[in-house]
Write a protein that holds these residues in place. Sequence first.
Motif, PDB file in Angstrom:
ATOM      1  N   UNK A   1       0.586  -1.328  -0.068  1.00 26.53           N
ATOM      2  CA  UNK A   1      -0.242   0.431  -0.031  1.00 26.53           C
ATOM      3  C   UNK A   1       0.469   1.397   0.488  1.00 26.53           C
ATOM      4  N   UNK A   2       1.731   1.322   0.715  1.00 22.82           N
ATOM      5  CA  UNK A   2       2.921   2.738   0.661  1.00 22.82           C
ATOM      6  C   UNK A   2       3.629   2.959  -0.618  1.00 22.82           C
ATOM      7  N   UNK A   3       3.895   1.881  -0.601  1.00 26.05           N
ATOM      8  CA  UNK A   3       4.726   1.943  -2.420  1.00 26.05           C
ATOM      9  C   UNK A   3       3.988   2.198  -3.212  1.00 26.05           C
ATOM     10  N   UNK A   4       2.775   1.758  -3.485  1.00 27.57           N
ATOM     11  CA  UNK A   4       2.191   1.780  -4.552  1.00 27.57           C
ATOM     12  C   UNK A   4       1.703   3.508  -4.319  1.00 27.57           C
ATOM     13  N   UNK A   5       1.196   3.921  -2.967  1.00 30.20           N
ATOM     14  CA  UNK A   5       0.506   5.108  -3.098  1.00 30.20           C
ATOM     15  C   UNK A   5       1.352   6.572  -3.084  1.00 30.20           C
ATOM     16  N   UNK A   6       3.058   5.865  -2.631  1.00 26.64           N
ATOM     17  CA  UNK A   6       3.587   6.716  -3.183  1.00 26.64           C
ATOM     18  C   UNK A   6       4.269   7.180  -4.054  1.00 26.64           C
ATOM     19  N   UNK A   7       4.316   5.860  -4.924  1.00 27.84           N
ATOM     20  CA  UNK A   7       4.692   5.721  -6.031  1.00 27.84           C
ATOM     21  C   UNK A   7       3.872   6.973  -7.093  1.00 27.84           C
ATOM     22  N   UNK A   8       2.650   6.657  -6.682  1.00 24.74           N
ATOM     23  CA  UNK A   8       1.678   7.447  -7.849  1.00 24.74           C
ATOM     24  C   UNK A   8       1.137   8.532  -7.239  1.00 24.74           C
TER      25      UNK A   8
ATOM     26  N   UNK B   1      -9.919  -3.158   2.451  1.00 23.04           N
ATOM     27  CA  UNK B   1      -8.570  -2.857   2.083  1.00 23.04           C
ATOM     28  C   UNK B   1      -8.461  -2.465   1.039  1.00 23.04           C
ATOM     29  N   UNK B   2      -8.410  -3.424  -0.265  1.00 23.87           N
ATOM     30  CA  UNK B   2      -8.601  -3.167  -1.849  1.00 23.87           C
ATOM     31  C   UNK B   2      -8.851  -2.371  -2.780  1.00 23.87           C
ATOM     32  N   UNK B   3     -10.572  -1.939  -2.286  1.00 21.48           N
ATOM     33  CA  UNK B   3     -11.018  -0.378  -2.332  1.00 21.48           C
ATOM     34  C   UNK B   3     -10.979   0.476  -1.727  1.00 21.48           C
ATOM     35  N   UNK B   4     -10.589   0.681  -1.142  1.00 20.46           N
ATOM     36  CA  UNK B   4     -10.213   1.936  -0.437  1.00 20.46           C
ATOM     37  C   UNK B   4      -8.981   2.594  -0.642  1.00 20.46           C
ATOM     38  N   UNK B   5      -7.964   1.384  -1.151  1.00 24.06           N
ATOM     39  CA  UNK B   5      -6.278   1.339  -1.687  1.00 24.06           C
ATOM     40  C   UNK B   5      -6.552   2.141  -3.568  1.00 24.06           C
ATOM     41  N   UNK B   6      -7.758   1.689  -4.183  1.00 27.16           N
ATOM     42  CA  UNK B   6      -8.555   1.647  -5.304  1.00 27.16           C
ATOM     43  C   UNK B   6      -8.220   3.335  -5.728  1.00 27.16           C
ATOM     44  N   UNK B   7      -9.813   3.583  -4.633  1.00 26.54           N
ATOM     45  CA  UNK B   7      -9.540   4.780  -4.700  1.00 26.54           C
ATOM     46  C   UNK B   7      -8.983   6.145  -3.935  1.00 26.54           C
ATOM     47  N   UNK B   8      -8.045   5.764  -3.748  1.00 27.44           N
ATOM     48  CA  UNK B   8      -7.327   6.513  -2.942  1.00 27.44           C
ATOM     49  C   UNK B   8      -5.681   6.810  -4.346  1.00 27.44           C
ATOM     50  N   UNK B   9      -5.585   5.714  -4.867  1.00 29.04           N
ATOM     51  CA  UNK B   9      -4.947   6.063  -6.508  1.00 29.04           C
ATOM     52  C   UNK B   9      -6.030   6.825  -7.605  1.00 29.04           C
ATOM     53  N   UNK B  10      -7.141   6.511  -7.216  1.00 30.08           N
ATOM     54  CA  UNK B  10      -8.036   7.221  -8.190  1.00 30.08           C
ATOM     55  C   UNK B  10      -7.369   8.827  -8.456  1.00 30.08           C
ATOM     56  N   UNK B  11      -6.982   8.631  -7.233  1.00 31.67           N
ATOM     57  CA  UNK B  11      -7.414  10.487  -7.431  1.00 31.67           C
ATOM     58  C   UNK B  11      -5.796  11.198  -8.504  1.00 31.67           C
ATOM     59  N   UNK B  12      -4.572  10.809  -7.516  1.00 26.49           N
ATOM     60  CA  UNK B  12      -3.519  11.013  -8.675  1.00 26.49           C
ATOM     61  C   UNK B  12      -3.826  10.916  -9.965  1.00 26.49           C
ATOM     62  N   UNK B  13      -4.145   9.858 -10.139  1.00 26.89           N
ATOM     63  CA  UNK B  13      -4.642   9.292 -11.688  1.00 26.89           C
ATOM     64  C   UNK B  13      -4.875  10.212 -12.257  1.00 26.89           C
ATOM     65  N   UNK B  14      -6.264  10.663 -12.166  1.00 29.12           N
ATOM     66  CA  UNK B  14      -6.468  11.425 -12.716  1.00 29.12           C
ATOM     67  C   UNK B  14      -6.166  12.557 -12.973  1.00 29.12           C
ATOM     68  N   UNK B  15      -4.992  13.605 -11.409  1.00 29.47           N
ATOM     69  CA  UNK B  15      -4.285  14.660 -11.498  1.00 29.47           C
ATOM     70  C   UNK B  15      -3.315  14.910 -12.636  1.00 29.47           C
ATOM     71  N   UNK B  16      -2.535  13.013 -12.930  1.00 29.88           N
ATOM     72  CA  UNK B  16      -1.892  13.263 -14.344  1.00 29.88           C
ATOM     73  C   UNK B  16      -2.406  12.993 -15.847  1.00 29.88           C
ATOM     74  N   UNK B  17      -3.957  12.693 -15.103  1.00 28.47           N
ATOM     75  CA  UNK B  17      -4.117  12.654 -16.654  1.00 28.47           C
ATOM     76  C   UNK B  17      -4.924  14.297 -16.981  1.00 28.47           C
TER      77      UNK B  17
END
Length: 816
Positions: A71-78, A432-448
């Motif tokens: 979780x920490x690595x994926x959120x940090x990298x994104x 936890x997977x759902x919360x993780x996916x929702x958290x990842x969606x926000x930086x991805x949209x910013x990058x887009x």
Amino acid sequence: MPSLQSLTRQIQQVCSQYRKQLRQTVSKSGMQSLLPMITSSTSASANFASRGGSLRGFREGAHPTIVVVVTVLSLTSTLGHRYYNQPLLDVGKVAPQMILAPGDATIEDKKATEEKRKTARTVAITVLAIDQRINDQIRQDLQNAIARGTSFRQLAGAFPFVETKVLSTQAQRYLRKAPEADWQQILQAAQEQSAAKQATKRGDTPPRPKIRLSDPLQRQIANELQNYLQVNSPRDFSILTDQINDVRRQYAGAVSTLQDPSAQSVSLYDASLLELSETDWQDFQTQISQVNDRILAQGISPGLPKNLLEGAVNLHIQSASPQSKGLAAKLLMTYLQPNLVRDEEQSRLKAEQAAQEVQPEIVTIRRGEVIVPGGQVISQRDFVLLDYFNLSRRQTNWSSFVGFGCLVGGSVALFWWVERRFHPKGLRNRDYVLVWLLALSSPVLVMLGVPATNLPAIGLLIGSFYGPLLAVTSVGLLSTLLPVGMAIGVSHWLPSVAGGLLAAFWGGKLRSREELALLGVAVGITQGALYLLLSVASGIIWYDLLGATAIYGLLGLAWSIVAIGISPYLEHLFDLVTTIRLVELANPNRPLLKRLAAETPGTFQHTLFVATLAEAAARELGCNVELVRTGTLYHDIGKTHDPQGFIENQMGAPNKHDLIDDPWKSAAIIKKHVTEGIVMARKARLPRAVQSFIPEHQGKMLIAYFYHQAKQKAEQDPTKMVNDDDFRYDGPDPQSRETGIVMLADSCEAALRSLKDATREEAMNMINKILRARWQEGQLSESGLTREEIGTIARVFVNVWQQSNHQRIAYPKLAK
């Protein structure tokens, strides 16, 4: 020799006793988690129990450390996008060596160009516009001052007060304000002159004059009075002198009023106001209004020096009479004020025009020329060239990246602490997977390049699924990490944060899609209003600003609509139970509930009463009332597989079990309503939390009626063996307070229905006896209910029974 059937029954009885002893041993040692594994190896029905028990252990999966690290690595990298491509040779750094240009280049320094344009917007000429409200106020004040001047003039009387052929204007002006001694000398001199002329006319020697006037004006006035006396009678002359005396008194009173410090406009007017004739006063009013309008039309800018304004006023009143010129200047200088204000729209247009006229900052270099000497600080121009030639040595900023990773780790730890502290049931791996996916969606949209983040959607979804506290925590932490790890402007970030927190707080408290839709409107209004407040001082043209505000408001609404639209899919995909979904599942028009009511009316009435009891107890204990009600409605749906196998549906028909006359078969029919109910619930895709009510409301209770029948038959026929498991539900026991409450309500329903004329004490004794039996059997050991709560449940059940069995009026029988 015993038959094969009797031998089989003996073996089953031995195995049953062994399992019972093993269960007691394991429960004493606290190793309840081994029970599903042990029972799964004994029978097919126990295998189902292990599957039901897995609902309790569904959170078990990957090792927690691995989950946290991933979780920490994926959120940090994104989220840490800005740390990936940072230049080592940046502006302000010292060049380690001389760097030469590898080729020719003519490029635009966009940052310098933008800075110049920003400066141009700042120093652009401010466009001023006339504020009509100020003009109207100045005109109103000036008219009020003129009206007060008119009232002062009325105190002094009309001027001229007699016709100018009798007394000249100059004479009348003098006589009004002349001292009394001078007026008496003029009057006596006029009378003496008249008497001398009369004597001369008669041929007599004229008397020697006693009064000699040295002032030419006084002599002129005396002559005018003497001429009037010669032409008119003494009576007319007396009337004229009386009129002059009255005017003198009025004038003296008006002057005294003007000199009174308490009088209004004493600083504006003096005696010169009374020197103007009515014609002059009318001309004065017209002229001062015209001058005022001309000056206001030209505009008075803020900060204009007073001497310049005074010079402009004197220039405009040059044509005024000498008597009124000073008064006009005094009035205008008193009420004139700056009437030019900043025209925001035109100023923005002017600033934008000035910015667009700025020429791009172009940087040119030839091959072999020095970009930056060694040891010199890199300037913006140097950096543009270094970056253009890929000499800025861009690479990942590992130190900042690791520091950001620590920040992300702390945020994950804080979320975990809040979840453990305030969410007692905990989250499953899929949660936890759902919360993780929702958290990842926000930086991805910013990058887009999406102009606004999806924080409102995240807040609404997590709030609906897991409650306001976890939602606010998630949105707050993500809102903190986004601007740290990514390049996002405040005007793009802060409105989304406000909308996300609003959606997170209210998302879990609403009970219908319509309320969620209204919440989406509130989120959109909040985002738009906050963006407007943040951007109103940025110099954006008003129609562009309003357009951008509308877009941000619509984006907030759009993210709410997206959240509402995907919510049902996420509920099914991640097996989530929300308040809205429970309310929808409790609709009596759902297929399973309609079938239950149509095919098993007795069971349906039983279900409704059990739901009433369980819902009241759940509300009293602070449990999930919606979950209890919905789970209770579905807890006996398995009875539709064989409605006549249950006495409440026989409606006076012969009892099916009397015809079977085999307690083992009857017990199997009774037990089958649990297994069939789970099969039906799975086909209907009910949430696991609702499915758990089907097996757990019976737990591992004994089917006592048929068990005792089997005991009687075994006593009559020694070849028959009674195995407890054949007459015991497969379980598992209630794993939550909600399912425990439904088990107790289901156990007490028939007993409460059988009570008609019983007292409250009798009902309470019966209920306590039933609940005590369930407690002593250990059916509630894993539910989380306490002994104190059992007492509360008994009291609530009796209260509900009293409400449903209230006394009615006994109507008299009709006479035949």
